[in-house]
Design an enzyme around this catalytic site. Structure first.
Site: not given
Ligand code: PGA
Length: 258
Positions: A9, A11, A95, A97, A164, A170, A208
């Site tokens: 992903n 983003k 997601h 976000e 998640e 992140g 992460s």
């Molecule tokens: P990350 O993001 O691996 O940077 O923690 C995962 C995601 O949001 O799908």
């Protein structure tokens, strides 16, 4: 055994040129790995360029969002037909976000999944609890609410779920493999109780994920793959995650042949 599934992903990262550069160096790194399904979800603007290069490979192309209407006066939105024509076969929906910054509710997520599935797009549905919710012991309650709302009147065909935990996204703070498996187990039980075909559905972990923790996470029985943000932005680190995920299949095959 369910085939491991690793999805990138990206983003809001990578221009068209950067997308092409990534994919051109990534393809040779994973060309011999056939036991892992791989998907890349770049931004909308890079989809077509990515699709042209990925066409001759088994790597799938996904989008990071979709709108729930099929066409019309919805400035700035993207329809299923647009995604299909850009070469996508899959879309990430819900997601955290998008839930956090764009006010997506389970009801909106549900409408988006319905429109995506009606048009033949596969879906990665994201769910997960915040730190506060975990600390208040509300993880299962939150997952129950998200599953109930997001999957209302939806069959599981073509759906993958990504667990998640918001506190792990992140932040460099990965859930332990036990925490991940516990949540995945809850999700699997919920699906078995409420839907048909729950045993085939893959549950990915996201938050992460790095080359260093992939194998441990994937060693858990209910972790079928990963949704990878930050560590999917460099071809070598994403390729290493794909390779490490395949170890699950290799270990299983060795066990079966003994
Ligand atoms: P990350 O993001 O691996 O940077 O923690 C995962 C995601 O949001 O799908």
């Amino acid at each position: 055994m369910r085939k491991p599934f690793i999805s990138a992903n990206w983003k809001m990262n990578k221009t068209v040129d950067e997308t092409e550069e990534f994919i051109n160096s990534f393809i040779p790194m994973v060309k011999d790995i056939t036991d892992v399904e791989v998907l890349i979800a770049p931004p909308f603007t890079s989809l077509q360029a990515a699709s042209r290069i990925l066409k001759t490979t088994n790597i799938k192309l996904g989008a990071q969002n979709i709108f729930y209407e099929e066409k019309g006066a919805f400035t700035g939105e993207i329809s299923p037909a647009m995604l299909l024509s850009a070469g996508c076969s899959c879309v990430i929906i819900g997601h955290s976000e998008r839930r956090q910054y764009f006010m997506e509710t389970d009801e909106i997520v549900n409408k988006k999944i319905k429109t995506a599935r009606k048009n033949g797009l596969e879906v990665i549905l994201c769910i997960g609890e915040s730190l506060k919710e975990r600390e208040e012991n509300k993880t299962f309650e939150v997952l129950n609410g998200q599953l109930t709302g997001s999957l209302k009147d939806i069959s599981l065909e073509g759906i993958t779920i990504a667990y998640e935990p918001v506190w792990a996204i992140g932040t460099g703070k990965t859930a332990t493999k036990e925490q991940a498996n516990e949540a995945h187990e809850y999700i699997r039980k919920w699906l078995v109780k409420n839907k048909e075909g729950a045993d085939k559905l893959r549950i990915l972990y996201g938050g992460s994920v790095t080359p260093d923790n992939t194998e441990a996470l994937m060693s858990e029985p209910e972790v079928d793959g990963a949704l990878v943000g930050g560590a999917s932005l460099k071809p070598d680190s994403f390729a290493q995650i794909v390779k490490n995920a395949g170890e699950k299949i290799r270990v299983n095959n060795r066990r079966m042949s003994v």
